[in-house]
Design a protein around this motif. Structure first.
Motif, mmCIF file in Angstrom:
data_model
loop_
_atom_site.group_PDB
_atom_site.id
_atom_site.type_symbol
_atom_site.label_atom_id
_atom_site.label_comp_id
_atom_site.label_asym_id
_atom_site.label_seq_id
_atom_site.Cartn_x
_atom_site.Cartn_y
_atom_site.Cartn_z
ATOM 1 N N PRO A 79 58.467 6.704 24.566
ATOM 2 C CA PRO A 79 58.091 5.506 23.803
ATOM 3 C C PRO A 79 59.074 5.233 22.667
ATOM 4 O O PRO A 79 59.676 6.157 22.118
ATOM 5 N N GLY A 80 59.221 3.959 22.324
ATOM 6 C CA GLY A 80 60.117 3.574 21.239
ATOM 7 C C GLY A 80 59.577 3.968 19.874
ATOM 8 O O GLY A 80 60.333 4.187 18.940
ATOM 9 N N SER A 81 58.275 4.047 19.751
ATOM 10 C CA SER A 81 57.652 4.510 18.514
ATOM 11 C C SER A 81 56.614 5.576 18.878
ATOM 12 O O SER A 81 56.124 5.617 20.001
ATOM 13 N N TYR A 82 56.314 6.410 17.932
ATOM 14 C CA TYR A 82 55.420 7.539 18.185
ATOM 15 C C TYR A 82 53.990 7.034 18.385
ATOM 16 O O TYR A 82 53.381 6.525 17.458
ATOM 17 N N PRO A 83 53.421 7.198 19.601
ATOM 18 C CA PRO A 83 52.069 6.682 19.859
ATOM 19 C C PRO A 83 50.980 7.644 19.377
ATOM 20 O O PRO A 83 51.227 8.833 19.170
ATOM 21 N N ALA A 84 49.772 7.116 19.244
ATOM 22 C CA ALA A 84 48.633 7.951 18.839
ATOM 23 C C ALA A 84 48.292 8.968 19.929
ATOM 24 O O ALA A 84 47.891 10.091 19.643
ATOM 25 N N THR A 85 48.456 8.578 21.195
ATOM 26 C CA THR A 85 48.178 9.456 22.324
ATOM 27 C C THR A 85 49.481 9.719 23.072
ATOM 28 O O THR A 85 50.198 8.782 23.392
#
Length: 196
Positions: A62-68
């Motif tokens: 992912p381009g940004s750190y996801p919650a899951t």
């Protein structure tokens, strides 16, 4: 003594599982060539089993750190967890290491703990020194053991010559330290779980 899944006894003299992480994903990079050069030398040793992890093979990070965690993050983290030690192959970009590598490092946490990390860096005059120094700080925060000796390759404008022998000696020193620390820390983790 049990393996990391709690199944059966581990052979104390089994080879060290080493993840070789190619940190650059830039188009036109030479990181894969540097990793190939390094792994050809490391593969001659009977005390190592190598797992090359090329971050370019994870285009679905992912381009940004996801919650899951995503599937790619989970697969990457599982490979990090299996390893007894690491060798990070990195270029030096603007006196540091690539953002792609930092992102991947941050996807794991406990999986880095109490394991040795070696470095194969490349660049211009500094041979990747600044990238290595920044990585040492990051891996210290992750409770990993950075090795003192590292391999630094000058890849711009230097012709073949005496430095080749120096680079070979550097690989040997790095691998000797990696095996020593890797076996010592693997044994320590098996006897007493690491706590941070």
């Amino acid at each position: 003594m049990r393996d990391r899944n709690g199944n059966g006894a581990q052979a104390p003299d089994r080879p060290l599982d080493v993840a070789v992480i190619i940190g650059s994903t830039r188009e036109g990079r030479i990181g894969a060539d540097v990793a190939r050069w390094f792994t050809e030398r490391a593969a001659k040793r009977e005390d190592l089993v190598l797992d090359v992890i090329d971050l370019a093979d994870y285009p679905d990070f992912p381009g940004s750190y996801p919650a899951t965690p995503t599937g790619a993050m989970t697969r990457f983290t599982a490979r990090i967890a299996r390893a007894d030690g690491f060798v990070v192959v990195t270029p030096e970009y603007n006196r540091s290491f690539p953002a792609s590598l930092k992102q991947a490092i941050d996807f794991a946490y406990d999986e880095w703990h109490a394991k040795p990390v070696g470095y194969v860096a490349y660049g211009f005059d500094s041979r990747g020194l600044y990238a290595v120094e920044h990585l040492r700080c990051v891996f210290t925060e992750l409770h990993a053991m950075s090795l003192r000796d590292w391999v630094g390759l000058h890849l711009v404008g230097e012709s073949p010559g005496p430095h080749a022998e120096r680079d070979e000696r550097a690989v040997t020193a790095l691998l000797d330290q990696l095996v020593w620390w890797g076996l010592a820390l693997r044994d320590a983790r098996a006897r007493r779980p690491y706590t941070s």
